[in-house]
Design a protein around this motif. Structure first.
Motif, PDB file in Angstrom:
ATOM      1  N   ALA A 185      36.360  28.374  11.511  1.00 48.67           N
ATOM      2  CA  ALA A 185      35.145  28.843  10.838  1.00 48.67           C
ATOM      3  C   ALA A 185      34.745  27.898   9.715  1.00 48.67           C
ATOM      4  O   ALA A 185      33.575  27.840   9.327  1.00 48.67           O
ATOM      5  CB  ALA A 185      35.363  30.250  10.278  1.00 48.67           C
ATOM      6  N   TRP A 186      35.728  27.154   9.183  1.00 53.64           N
ATOM      7  CA  TRP A 186      35.472  26.218   8.081  1.00 53.64           C
ATOM      8  C   TRP A 186      36.388  25.027   8.241  1.00 53.64           C
ATOM      9  O   TRP A 186      37.559  25.161   8.601  1.00 53.64           O
ATOM     10  CB  TRP A 186      35.735  26.905   6.746  1.00 53.64           C
ATOM     11  CG  TRP A 186      35.509  26.027   5.547  1.00 53.64           C
ATOM     12  CD1 TRP A 186      34.344  25.861   4.857  1.00 53.64           C
ATOM     13  CD2 TRP A 186      36.476  25.183   4.889  1.00 53.64           C
ATOM     14  NE1 TRP A 186      34.523  24.968   3.815  1.00 53.64           N
ATOM     15  CE2 TRP A 186      35.820  24.534   3.811  1.00 53.64           C
ATOM     16  CE3 TRP A 186      37.831  24.910   5.121  1.00 53.64           C
ATOM     17  CZ2 TRP A 186      36.470  23.655   2.965  1.00 53.64           C
ATOM     18  CZ3 TRP A 186      38.482  24.015   4.278  1.00 53.64           C
ATOM     19  CH2 TRP A 186      37.805  23.410   3.214  1.00 53.64           C
ATOM     20  N   LYS A 187      35.855  23.835   7.982  1.00 55.12           N
ATOM     21  CA  LYS A 187      36.668  22.619   8.046  1.00 55.12           C
ATOM     22  C   LYS A 187      36.099  21.585   7.097  1.00 55.12           C
ATOM     23  O   LYS A 187      34.960  21.689   6.630  1.00 55.12           O
ATOM     24  CB  LYS A 187      36.711  22.054   9.462  1.00 55.12           C
ATOM     25  CG  LYS A 187      35.361  21.549   9.955  1.00 55.12           C
ATOM     26  CD  LYS A 187      35.471  20.911  11.335  1.00 55.12           C
ATOM     27  CE  LYS A 187      34.106  20.371  11.786  1.00 55.12           C
ATOM     28  NZ  LYS A 187      34.160  19.708  13.090  1.00 55.12           N
ATOM     29  N   LYS A 188      36.904  20.563   6.817  1.00 52.50           N
ATOM     30  CA  LYS A 188      36.471  19.479   5.948  1.00 52.50           C
ATOM     31  C   LYS A 188      37.219  18.206   6.370  1.00 52.50           C
ATOM     32  O   LYS A 188      38.449  18.158   6.318  1.00 52.50           O
ATOM     33  CB  LYS A 188      36.787  19.797   4.492  1.00 52.50           C
ATOM     34  CG  LYS A 188      36.278  18.792   3.488  1.00 52.50           C
ATOM     35  CD  LYS A 188      34.798  18.932   3.258  1.00 52.50           C
ATOM     36  CE  LYS A 188      34.438  20.261   2.631  1.00 52.50           C
ATOM     37  NZ  LYS A 188      32.983  20.378   2.321  1.00 52.50           N
ATOM     38  N   ASN A 189      36.467  17.191   6.788  1.00 58.08           N
ATOM     39  CA  ASN A 189      37.049  15.902   7.134  1.00 58.08           C
ATOM     40  C   ASN A 189      36.580  14.864   6.120  1.00 58.08           C
ATOM     41  O   ASN A 189      35.385  14.746   5.852  1.00 58.08           O
ATOM     42  CB  ASN A 189      36.635  15.478   8.550  1.00 58.08           C
ATOM     43  CG  ASN A 189      37.181  16.423   9.604  1.00 58.08           C
ATOM     44  OD1 ASN A 189      38.343  16.810   9.548  1.00 58.08           O
ATOM     45  ND2 ASN A 189      36.356  16.805  10.568  1.00 58.08           N
ATOM     46  N   ILE A 190      37.531  14.124   5.563  1.00 57.25           N
ATOM     47  CA  ILE A 190      37.237  13.114   4.542  1.00 57.25           C
ATOM     48  C   ILE A 190      37.809  11.790   5.034  1.00 57.25           C
ATOM     49  O   ILE A 190      39.033  11.600   5.050  1.00 57.25           O
ATOM     50  CB  ILE A 190      37.839  13.500   3.185  1.00 57.25           C
ATOM     51  CG1 ILE A 190      37.368  14.896   2.754  1.00 57.25           C
ATOM     52  CG2 ILE A 190      37.477  12.468   2.123  1.00 57.25           C
ATOM     53  CD1 ILE A 190      38.113  15.466   1.565  1.00 57.25           C
ATOM     54  N   ILE A 191      36.931  10.899   5.451  1.00 52.00           N
ATOM     55  CA  ILE A 191      37.343   9.631   6.053  1.00 52.00           C
ATOM     56  C   ILE A 191      37.024   8.515   5.061  1.00 52.00           C
ATOM     57  O   ILE A 191      35.858   8.240   4.772  1.00 52.00           O
ATOM     58  CB  ILE A 191      36.631   9.405   7.394  1.00 52.00           C
ATOM     59  CG1 ILE A 191      36.944  10.567   8.350  1.00 52.00           C
ATOM     60  CG2 ILE A 191      37.053   8.079   8.018  1.00 52.00           C
ATOM     61  CD1 ILE A 191      36.153  10.534   9.641  1.00 52.00           C
TER      62      ILE A 191
END
Length: 235
Positions: free
Chosen positions: A196-202
């Motif tokens: 339902a919620w995610k966060k990708n930091i590249i």
């Protein structure tokens, strides 16, 4: 204390808090910058002290906070503070969140471990009354009593097997071989589809016209829906 370390609180330890402590916990949970400015300490050449962040580092933290910014790219030069800025964000999530797996990968395993070490150094400097109790605290992973985990791995098709990673940090993405990146991406990103919620930091400095370049180009062409933050600062 956790495993004899008096600077870490053992899981499910009970403390008597003064109302001011409760107020500070609520304020820090709701405002990462208040947390950063008043409680975050990092290792510097002069010892452990409050960080003297540049304004763009605050801007970077602000850029990754919004829920609508699920996929984030940081194109930032060396020594620009991207690791510390991200570690502050991770320490805040770890300390005030619950039931989230955070994954860190780097071009090499040592990079991921160093990234985790930056986060651990922030957490261990927090007052004991502000800390979540600790279940696991080692070089490759940590876990607290609210089932917040930070795990490290190398970018392969088997990375984080058995865990669904809601927050993913990729350090120096442009220096990962494109074939390795493709295998990792094909494995990790589909596994997030049910969240339902995610966060990708590249994060990365530039390194030629490879997969990272294509992601950055896609953002600039407004064709891949990612959020980008760019800094070309050099020490």
């Amino acid at each position: 204390s956790f495993n004899g370390n008096r600077r870490l609180k053992k899981a499910f330890s009970k403390l008597s808090l003064h109302p001011i402590h409760v107020q500070e916990l609520e304020r820090c949970a709701n405002d990462i910058h208040y947390y950063k400015d008043n409680y975050v300490k990092i290792k510097t050449k002069a010892g452990v002290n409050f960080p003297d962040l540049r304004s763009y580092q605050d801007d970077f933290i602000n850029s990754i906070i919004p829920d609508e910014h699920e996929d984030n790219i940081g194109l930032m030069g060396r020594q620009s503070g991207k690791s510390i800025s991200t570690a502050i964000y991770l320490s805040h999530k770890f300390n005030f969140g619950k039931d989230i797996n955070i994954g860190i990968v780097g071009n090499k395993g040592k990079q991921a471990a160093e990234f985790l070490a930056n986060t651990k150094n922030i957490l261990i400097e927090l007052p004991v009354w502000m800390q979540q109790g600790v279940n696991v605290w080692n070089k490759g992973s940590i876990e607290n009593e609210s089932k917040m985990r930070i795990l490290t791995d190398v970018p392969t098709s088997d990375a984080f097997r058995g865990f669904t990673i809601a927050i993913l940090v990729v350090d120096e993405c442009a220096f990962i071989k494109s074939t390795v990146w493709d295998e990792f991406a094909d494995s990790i990103f589909p596994s997030q589809s049910g969240l339902a919620w995610k966060k990708n930091i590249i994060l990365s400095t530039a390194n030629g016209m490879n997969h990272f370049y294509q992601m950055v180009k896609g953002v600039r062409d407004d064709s891949n829906g990612m959020n980008i933050f760019e800094v070309n600062w050099k020490d």
